[in-house]
Design an enzyme around this catalytic site. Structure first.
Site, mmCIF file in Angstrom:
data_model
loop_
_atom_site.group_PDB
_atom_site.id
_atom_site.type_symbol
_atom_site.label_atom_id
_atom_site.label_comp_id
_atom_site.label_asym_id
_atom_site.label_seq_id
_atom_site.Cartn_x
_atom_site.Cartn_y
_atom_site.Cartn_z
ATOM 1 N N LYS A 149 0.830 -1.216 0.000
ATOM 2 C CA LYS A 149 0.000 0.000 0.000
ATOM 3 C C LYS A 149 0.862 1.263 0.000
ATOM 4 C CE LYS A 149 -2.600 -1.801 3.385
ATOM 5 N NZ LYS A 149 -2.573 -3.250 3.164
ATOM 6 N N ILE A 150 1.821 1.335 0.934
ATOM 7 C CA ILE A 150 2.639 2.543 1.041
ATOM 8 C C ILE A 150 3.612 2.631 -0.142
ATOM 9 C CG2 ILE A 150 4.339 3.773 2.480
ATOM 10 C CD1 ILE A 150 2.921 2.426 4.923
ATOM 11 N N ASP A 169 9.692 -7.119 -4.837
ATOM 12 C CA ASP A 169 8.647 -7.622 -3.956
ATOM 13 C C ASP A 169 8.364 -9.054 -4.391
ATOM 14 O OD1 ASP A 169 6.226 -8.317 -2.691
ATOM 15 O OD2 ASP A 169 5.635 -6.226 -2.529
ATOM 16 N N ASP A 254 13.064 6.996 9.851
ATOM 17 C CA ASP A 254 11.947 7.348 10.737
ATOM 18 C C ASP A 254 11.793 6.291 11.829
ATOM 19 O OD1 ASP A 254 9.588 8.845 11.496
ATOM 20 O OD2 ASP A 254 8.383 7.228 10.633
ATOM 21 N N GLU A 259 13.463 1.839 19.879
ATOM 22 C CA GLU A 259 12.737 3.114 19.968
ATOM 23 C C GLU A 259 12.268 3.318 21.400
ATOM 24 O OE1 GLU A 259 9.744 3.498 16.922
ATOM 25 O OE2 GLU A 259 11.124 2.827 15.384
ATOM 26 N N HIS A 279 9.767 8.349 14.470
ATOM 27 C CA HIS A 279 8.625 7.490 14.090
ATOM 28 C C HIS A 279 7.369 8.357 13.863
ATOM 29 C CE1 HIS A 279 7.060 3.102 14.391
ATOM 30 N NE2 HIS A 279 6.301 3.799 13.548
ATOM 31 N N LEU A 280 7.504 9.244 12.879
ATOM 32 C CA LEU A 280 6.418 10.200 12.595
ATOM 33 C C LEU A 280 5.581 9.820 11.380
ATOM 34 C CD1 LEU A 280 8.104 13.719 13.062
ATOM 35 C CD2 LEU A 280 6.641 12.473 14.641
ATOM 36 N N GLY A 281 5.897 8.654 10.779
ATOM 37 C CA GLY A 281 5.233 8.287 9.520
ATOM 38 C C GLY A 281 3.720 8.441 9.561
HETATM 39 N N1 LIG Z 1 6.723 4.880 9.900
HETATM 40 C C1 LIG Z 1 5.458 4.674 10.228
HETATM 41 O O1 LIG Z 1 4.894 5.355 11.070
HETATM 42 C C2 LIG Z 1 4.678 3.615 9.507
HETATM 43 C C3 LIG Z 1 3.304 3.800 9.275
HETATM 44 C C4 LIG Z 1 2.582 2.793 8.620
HETATM 45 C C5 LIG Z 1 3.239 1.626 8.224
HETATM 46 N N2 LIG Z 1 4.566 1.472 8.490
HETATM 47 C C6 LIG Z 1 5.310 0.279 8.028
HETATM 48 O O2 LIG Z 1 5.467 0.385 6.597
HETATM 49 C C7 LIG Z 1 5.629 -0.919 6.032
HETATM 50 C C8 LIG Z 1 4.751 -1.089 4.804
HETATM 51 O O3 LIG Z 1 3.391 -0.960 5.165
HETATM 52 P P1 LIG Z 1 2.196 -1.196 4.085
HETATM 53 O O4 LIG Z 1 0.955 -0.739 4.731
HETATM 54 O O5 LIG Z 1 2.603 -0.704 2.755
HETATM 55 O O6 LIG Z 1 2.183 -2.779 4.062
HETATM 56 P P2 LIG Z 1 1.637 -3.754 2.899
HETATM 57 O O7 LIG Z 1 1.374 -5.053 3.582
HETATM 58 O O8 LIG Z 1 0.559 -3.122 2.130
HETATM 59 O O9 LIG Z 1 2.919 -3.931 1.958
HETATM 60 C C9 LIG Z 1 4.076 -4.633 2.325
HETATM 61 C C10 LIG Z 1 4.683 -5.201 1.049
HETATM 62 O O10 LIG Z 1 5.932 -5.819 1.380
HETATM 63 C C11 LIG Z 1 6.038 -6.989 0.580
HETATM 64 N N3 LIG Z 1 7.027 -7.890 1.171
HETATM 65 C C12 LIG Z 1 6.859 -8.823 2.143
HETATM 66 N N4 LIG Z 1 8.034 -9.437 2.399
HETATM 67 C C13 LIG Z 1 8.944 -8.879 1.553
HETATM 68 C C14 LIG Z 1 10.326 -9.100 1.328
HETATM 69 N N5 LIG Z 1 11.002 -10.021 2.023
HETATM 70 N N6 LIG Z 1 10.947 -8.346 0.396
HETATM 71 C C15 LIG Z 1 10.264 -7.399 -0.310
HETATM 72 N N7 LIG Z 1 8.956 -7.165 -0.153
HETATM 73 C C16 LIG Z 1 8.307 -7.886 0.769
HETATM 74 C C17 LIG Z 1 4.639 -7.551 0.524
HETATM 75 O O11 LIG Z 1 4.439 -8.411 -0.589
HETATM 76 C C18 LIG Z 1 3.808 -6.274 0.394
HETATM 77 O O12 LIG Z 1 3.558 -5.961 -0.957
HETATM 78 C C19 LIG Z 1 5.335 -1.887 7.181
HETATM 79 O O13 LIG Z 1 6.558 -2.306 7.730
HETATM 80 C C20 LIG Z 1 4.584 -1.037 8.201
HETATM 81 O O14 LIG Z 1 4.700 -1.542 9.514
HETATM 82 C C21 LIG Z 1 5.297 2.447 9.114
HETATM 83 O O1 LIG Z 2 2.328 6.272 15.285
HETATM 84 C C1 LIG Z 2 1.964 5.112 15.433
HETATM 85 O O2 LIG Z 2 1.011 4.778 16.112
HETATM 86 C C2 LIG Z 2 2.735 3.997 14.657
HETATM 87 C C3 LIG Z 2 2.394 4.010 13.210
HETATM 88 C C4 LIG Z 2 2.898 2.862 12.370
HETATM 89 O O3 LIG Z 2 4.168 2.455 12.668
HETATM 90 C C5 LIG Z 2 1.920 1.741 12.277
HETATM 91 O O4 LIG Z 2 2.329 0.581 12.370
HETATM 92 O O5 LIG Z 2 0.742 2.005 12.027
#
Ligand SMILES: NC(=O)c1ccc[n+]([C@@H]2O[C@H](COP(=O)([O-])OP(=O)(O)OC[C@H]3O[C@@H](n4cnc5c(N)ncnc54)[C@H](O)[C@@H]3O)[C@@H](O)[C@H]2O)c1
Ligand SMILES: O=C(O)CC[C@@H](O)C(=O)O
Length: 527
Positions: A149-150, A169, A254, A259, A279-281
């Site tokens: 998604k991201i 991926d 981030d 943490e 961790h502001l994502g």
């Molecule tokens: N910084 C933040 O505050 C913040 C906020 C939201 C999500 N996140 C993190 O961002 C990341 C992505 O989130 P998302 O919602 O896009 O998830 P998602 O599940 O939609 O996408 C993850 C993708 O990674 C792929 N994947 C799995 N294993 C893999 C590997 N070994 N190599 C390459 N690709 C692989 C999957 O096929 C999938 O397409 C997650 O780690 C999530 O925890 C961080």
């Molecule tokens: O700010 C948060 O709550 C963490 C966000 C993010 O890492 C998540 O997994 O949704």
């Protein structure tokens, strides 16, 4: 009135929603001990990433029905312990997607143009323009690791900025990557060709330290890396060393291995080649409103006896339906996970064969559970009983269902056949007395094995001495065997060996096993 404990800062709109059906107590900053003391009073717990919901907390939670995580990652919740106690864990898989993607793009541009350091310098009274000369992203190559998604939203915006896109991926079809304007490549190609590398994959035992000294050595010394996914995917010590020695031009982070980031972390000592945020994502007003509403609505519904839409562990079915189908759903999820790992990721179609009493029931929950299992190595907690069908569709996985009401060896059994571009793999399973799960065949080789956390599977030629050799290899790496079984169709023909292990397989052991004469293939399976 039921009671809800909110132990992390949550947007007011979410609290107002809950207050319609429950008494809401907001108590932020509790220690584990304090949480254990008060949790027995509560029917629901709402958290962000700050509260650690440990096994001890769950054991004390005698009245708790639901834990709501206002965000995606449930790595701060002991989900298996909650499942064992029948506590539903829900999250908000999409509420902060845009926020995290935009933060990633902001980090990339900050790094490219030294914005944080230039800003600090101007505020400190300086006017030095030469020191802050940056680089453009236009026509540069962006390597996206994890195109979910991201990663997809980052791709869409980066493409509009004129960047060339590569993606790695292992669970995504080439067509989906092409729709997003990305060339799907192997990891080494992405490392070698990218000017910017951004991580958007889950943290798992396999992705821990994916970026390390060895992989950094494959990157351009001018490359810059961005991590807004999870700390620990990058080996921070190796990253610091690479930045100090000029093996890498920059990093924007981030998320961190620990943490909050330690006060003495060497990352804090680096100059403008590093941009750090706490961790502001997900920290936008919009995302916090989205996740608060999403999760509060689910808690409200569950307290009112209705299903939840994003349950991570227990499907939101009516209790009477759930009671009957739950063991078969667990079987379907386990088999889906197994066949997905055997087929190696890029599954294009899944055939679900329902046999005996399973064929007479509503098959939808079984198919969904199989898809959830199939997708869980890739998507982890982001796939649930509600979105599994949609996620599979978006990934181009065709689902075919067949039914046979006749009963054979078991009252009901299930076979899953997964096709990837290079191979077809199949697994079958059934339930024994007391709903005990059994894997009853792998690639049509008959076996009867209880699924366990760590398993080693081999495809080999049935010949004297081969079992002993594998046992010796495992022993030499100090891995304990819990059980072992061989399935074959004919004496001295092809066979499958399934070994349940007490410990995870250490690095390097699989390569040694593959060298044993007679072994055609070997797989580590984690269920
Ligand atoms: N910084 C933040 O505050 C913040 C906020 C939201 C999500 N996140 C993190 O961002 C990341 C992505 O989130 P998302 O919602 O896009 O998830 P998602 O599940 O939609 O996408 C993850 C993708 O990674 C792929 N994947 C799995 N294993 C893999 C590997 N070994 N190599 C390459 N690709 C692989 C999957 O096929 C999938 O397409 C997650 O780690 C999530 O925890 C961080
Ligand atoms: O700010 C948060 O709550 C963490 C966000 C993010 O890492 C998540 O997994 O949704």
């Amino acid at each position: 009135m039921p009671k809800v404990l909110v132990s992390d800062p949550i947007e007011q709109v979410g609290l107002d929603l809950l207050a319609q059906v429950a008494q809401v107590d907001v108590k932020v900053g509790l220690s584990e001990e304090e949480l254990i003391k008060i949790i027995p009073e509560y029917d629901a717990l709402m958290i962000r990433s700050g509260t650690k919901v440990t096994k001890a907390v769950i054991e004390a939670a005698n009245q708790l029905k639901i834990i709501g995580r206002a965000g995606v990652g449930v790595d701060n919740v002991d989900v298996p312990a909650a499942t064992r106690k029948g506590i539903m864990v829900v999250n908000s898989p999409e509420g902060n997607t845009i926020a995290a993607a935009e933060h990633t793009l902001a980090m990339m541009l900050s790094l490219a143009r030294h914005i944080p350091d230039a800003n600090a310098a101007v505020k400190a009274g300086q006017w030095d323009r030469k020191r802050f000369t940056g680089v453009e992203v236009y026509k540069k190559t962006l390597g996206i690791i994890g195109l979910g998604k991201i990663g997809s939203h980052v791709a869409t915006v980066a493409r509009a900025m004129g960047m060339k896109l590569l993606a790695y991926d292992p669970y995504l079809s080439t067509e989906r990557a092409e729709q997003l304007g990305c060339r799907l490549v192997e990891l080494d190609v992405l490392f070698a060709e990218s000017d910017f590398i951004t991580l958007h994959l889950p943290k798992t035992p396999e992705t821990q330290h994916l970026i390390n000294a060895k992989t950094i050595a494959k990157m351009k010394p001018t490359a810059r890396i961005i991590n807004c996914a999870r700390g620990g995917i990058i080996d921070e010590a190796a990253l610091v060393e690479a930045l100090k020695t000029g093996k890498l031009a920059g990093a924007a982070l981030d998320v961190f291995e620990n943490e909050p980031l330690e006060a003495a972390s060497p990352l804090r000592e680096l100059g403008m080649e590093v941009v750090l945020t706490p961790h502001l994502g997900a920290s936008t007003e919009e995302a916090q409103v989205n996740v608060a509403i999403d999760v509060a609505e689910q808690i409200r519904d569950v307290l009112l006896g209705l299903p939840a839409r994003s349950a991570v562990n227990i499907p939101g079915l009516r209790p009477d339906v759930l009671e009957k189908l739950a063991p078969y759903m667990q079987l379907a999820e386990t088999l889906g996970n197994l066949v997905g790992q055997l087929a190696g990721g890029r599954v294009e179609s899944l055939e679900v064969r329902l046999q005996g009493e399973l064929a007479t029931n509503d098959s939808q929950p079984i198919v969904i559970a199989a898809l959830k299992g199939l997708l869980s190595p890739a998507l982890r907690e982001r796939v649930n009983y509600v979105n599994a069908g949609l996620e599979a569709k978006e990934r181009g996985i065709r689902v075919v269902e067949t039914r046979d009401e006749s009963q054979r060896d078991y009252a009901g059994s299930l076979t899953l056949i997964a096709k990837s571009p290079s191979e077809t793999r199949s697994v079958s399973g059934a339930l024994l007395a007391h709903s005990e799960l059994r894997i009853t065949s792998i690639d049509d080789f008959p076996i009867s094995v209880a699924p366990t956390r760590y398993m080693l599977l081999t495809l080999h030629r049935d010949m004297p001495g081969i079992i002993g050799k594998i046992g010796t290899q495992l022993g030499s790496f100090n891995v304990n065997i819990a059980s072992m079984q061989v399935g074959r169709k004919m004496v001295r023909g092809n066979a499958v060996m399934v070994i349940s292990l007490d410990d995870p397989l250490p690095e390097g052991l699989l390569e040694e096993i593959l060298k044993v004469p007679g072994i055609r293939d070997a797989y580590i399976v984690n269920l």
